[in-house]
Scaffold this motif. Structure first.
Motif, mmCIF file in Angstrom:
data_model
loop_
_atom_site.group_PDB
_atom_site.id
_atom_site.type_symbol
_atom_site.label_atom_id
_atom_site.label_comp_id
_atom_site.label_asym_id
_atom_site.label_seq_id
_atom_site.Cartn_x
_atom_site.Cartn_y
_atom_site.Cartn_z
ATOM 1 N N ALA A 265 0.843 -1.207 0.000
ATOM 2 C CA ALA A 265 0.000 0.000 0.000
ATOM 3 C C ALA A 265 0.874 1.251 0.000
ATOM 4 C CB ALA A 265 -0.922 -0.009 1.218
ATOM 5 N N ALA A 266 2.007 1.176 0.679
ATOM 6 C CA ALA A 266 2.910 2.332 0.743
ATOM 7 C C ALA A 266 3.467 2.652 -0.640
ATOM 8 C CB ALA A 266 4.041 2.067 1.735
ATOM 9 N N VAL A 267 3.816 1.630 -1.391
ATOM 10 C CA VAL A 267 4.353 1.844 -2.747
ATOM 11 C C VAL A 267 3.270 2.464 -3.648
ATOM 12 C CG1 VAL A 267 5.195 0.665 -4.826
ATOM 13 C CG2 VAL A 267 6.160 0.092 -2.589
ATOM 14 N N ILE A 268 2.044 1.965 -3.515
ATOM 15 C CA ILE A 268 0.945 2.547 -4.306
ATOM 16 C C ILE A 268 0.750 4.024 -3.935
ATOM 17 C CG2 ILE A 268 -1.550 2.447 -4.785
ATOM 18 C CD1 ILE A 268 -1.352 -0.628 -4.220
ATOM 19 N N SER A 269 0.784 4.300 -2.632
ATOM 20 C CA SER A 269 0.603 5.692 -2.178
ATOM 21 C C SER A 269 1.743 6.576 -2.669
ATOM 22 C CB SER A 269 0.501 5.760 -0.650
ATOM 23 O OG SER A 269 1.775 5.614 -0.031
ATOM 24 N N ARG A 270 2.941 6.047 -2.692
ATOM 25 C CA ARG A 270 4.106 6.805 -3.166
ATOM 26 C C ARG A 270 3.930 7.208 -4.631
ATOM 27 N NH1 ARG A 270 9.087 3.229 -4.337
ATOM 28 N NH2 ARG A 270 7.783 2.835 -6.155
ATOM 29 N N ASP A 271 3.551 6.236 -5.448
ATOM 30 C CA ASP A 271 3.402 6.534 -6.876
ATOM 31 C C ASP A 271 2.280 7.550 -7.115
ATOM 32 O OD1 ASP A 271 5.471 4.816 -7.221
ATOM 33 O OD2 ASP A 271 4.259 3.124 -7.913
ATOM 34 N N PHE A 272 1.191 7.397 -6.361
ATOM 35 C CA PHE A 272 0.108 8.377 -6.456
ATOM 36 C C PHE A 272 0.592 9.757 -6.008
ATOM 37 C CE2 PHE A 272 -2.859 10.952 -4.065
ATOM 38 C CZ PHE A 272 -3.851 11.193 -5.009
ATOM 39 N N GLU A 273 1.273 9.777 -4.874
ATOM 40 C CA GLU A 273 1.672 11.050 -4.262
ATOM 41 C C GLU A 273 2.596 11.843 -5.165
ATOM 42 O OE1 GLU A 273 3.802 13.930 -1.746
ATOM 43 O OE2 GLU A 273 4.650 12.288 -2.893
ATOM 44 N N ARG A 274 3.562 11.169 -5.758
ATOM 45 C CA ARG A 274 4.516 11.886 -6.611
ATOM 46 C C ARG A 274 3.809 12.478 -7.829
ATOM 47 N NH1 ARG A 274 9.446 7.525 -6.293
ATOM 48 N NH2 ARG A 274 10.290 8.189 -4.276
ATOM 49 N N LYS A 275 2.923 11.709 -8.417
ATOM 50 C CA LYS A 275 2.197 12.183 -9.602
ATOM 51 C C LYS A 275 1.327 13.384 -9.223
ATOM 52 C CE LYS A 275 -0.541 10.213 -13.378
ATOM 53 N NZ LYS A 275 -1.907 10.754 -13.112
ATOM 54 N N ASP A 276 0.588 13.225 -8.158
ATOM 55 C CA ASP A 276 -0.322 14.271 -7.686
ATOM 56 C C ASP A 276 0.451 15.549 -7.334
ATOM 57 O OD1 ASP A 276 -2.865 15.296 -6.551
ATOM 58 O OD2 ASP A 276 -1.853 15.047 -4.627
#
Ligand code: TF8
Length: 339
Positions: A265-276
């Protein structure tokens, strides 16, 4: 009766819906409520990514593991939450790597001015062997680092005057994070630097206890700094990461499957966060201008002068993080740049 072609996707969808929760049940996952603290507002890149993290922890654990998100520094500033994690009184948080240097000196690597030039370098360095090595140093101190999020390239704001050259900074009372590299850097640049937790920053600016601060565009926008800061100078003086942390005490009590849920879940959140974050940052300057901020772009010569002055802190950082890690970082960056 349904047509043959329509039936297959429906059956496939039903099958997936049944299998997914069953798979989660078969895993060694207990019902868990995890307190996740962060410093910025809910309506910020940090708050949005926290929500994505929570959604994915819940989904990947078949609804068993839940994050209770506590933003706005309601659990205290970064440093206080770090101690709560170490002591086991809080399970998770996200915060600046810069506020971690008192616990893990290697984190100071990320405070190096102008170390990282762009987001490609940032991702490759942070997600590569150097980032992993620094993150791993947390464990002996009672913390587990899951992933780095992007806080971003930091820029300068103040309420006194436009800063178009180094000399304009002189005497400006500037809030910096509780971190010696930042403190030294802005002293070297001539500002009157004062360390203060983020949670006290807005009030300090509003009451003119400080004249200015430095943070990425995203925060200047989401925290409404434009209401109390008239002047913005595009300095991009450092790329600042955030790091998602788990209490080691708590982590040690989790099963392998539970840890895998948090990690995924942390990796998914990281990828979302950077894009956002990048999308927001790309639009932020125009928006900040429309909110009334006066923006100064520094000339390349002026940026060069700043860079020259700031390289004075590099030797100290290298000594603090260790020459081996410093050299490895330079080598890794050279590799990334050659790609
Ligand atoms: C700062 C940082 C903040 C973070 C946050 C509260 O200026 O840039 O974004 O510490 O996690 O303090």
């Amino acid at each position: 009766l349904m047509k043959k072609t329509a039936r297959r996707p429906l059956l496939a969808a039903l099958g997936l819906a049944l299998i997914a929760p069953l798979a989660a049940q078969a895993q060694d996952i207990k019902p868990r409520l995890i307190r996740f603290g962060y410093g910025l507002a809910e309506a910020s890149n940090q708050g949005r990514a926290a929500k994505v993290l929570a959604e994915n922890v819940e989904k990947l654990s078949g609804g068993k593991m839940k994050l209770r998100l506590i933003g706005g520094a309601a659990l205290g500033p970064d440093t206080q939450m770090q101690q709560a994690l170490i002591g086991g009184a809080q399970e998770m948080m996200v915060g600046s790597t810069a506020t971690l240097v008192g616990i893990t000196k290697e984190m100071a690597l990320w405070d190096t001015p102008f170390l990282i030039n762009n987001t490609k370098e940032a991702d490759a360095l942070l997600d590569g062997p150097v980032g992993d090595k620094v993150k791993a140093k947390l464990e002996e101190k009672g913390l587990v680092g899951l992933v780095y999020w992007e806080n971003g390239f930091r820029n300068l704001t103040n309420s006194k005057r436009p800063v178009n050259k180094l000399e304009d900074l002189s005497g400006i009372k500037l809030r910096v994070m509780q971190n010696n590299v930042y403190l030294d850097s802005f002293k070297i640049l001539g500002a009157n630097a004062v360390p203060l937790p983020y949670s006290e920053l807005f009030t300090a600016m509003e009451t003119n206890a400080v004249d200015g601060q430095e943070n990425p565009y995203n925060t200047i926008l989401s925290a409404k700094f434009y209401e109390v800061q008239k002047y913005l100078t595009v300095t991009n003086h450092v790329y600042a990461p955030w790091i998602v942390l788990v209490s080691k005490k708590y982590w040690d009590g989790l099963s392998k499957d539970e840890r895998a849920v948090l990690q995924k879940a942390a990796v998914i959140s990281r990828d979302f966060e950077r894009k956002d974050t990048r999308e927001e940052a790309a639009k932020a300057l125009v928006e900040l201008k429309s909110k009334g901020m006066q923006v100064s772009e520094l000339s390349p010569a002026e940026i060069g002068r700043m860079r020259d002055k700031l390289t004075k802190v590099n030797a100290g950082i290298a000594t603090n993080v260790g020459m081996e890690l410093w050299n490895e970082t330079q080598a890794e960056l050279a590799k990334i740049r050659a790609k």
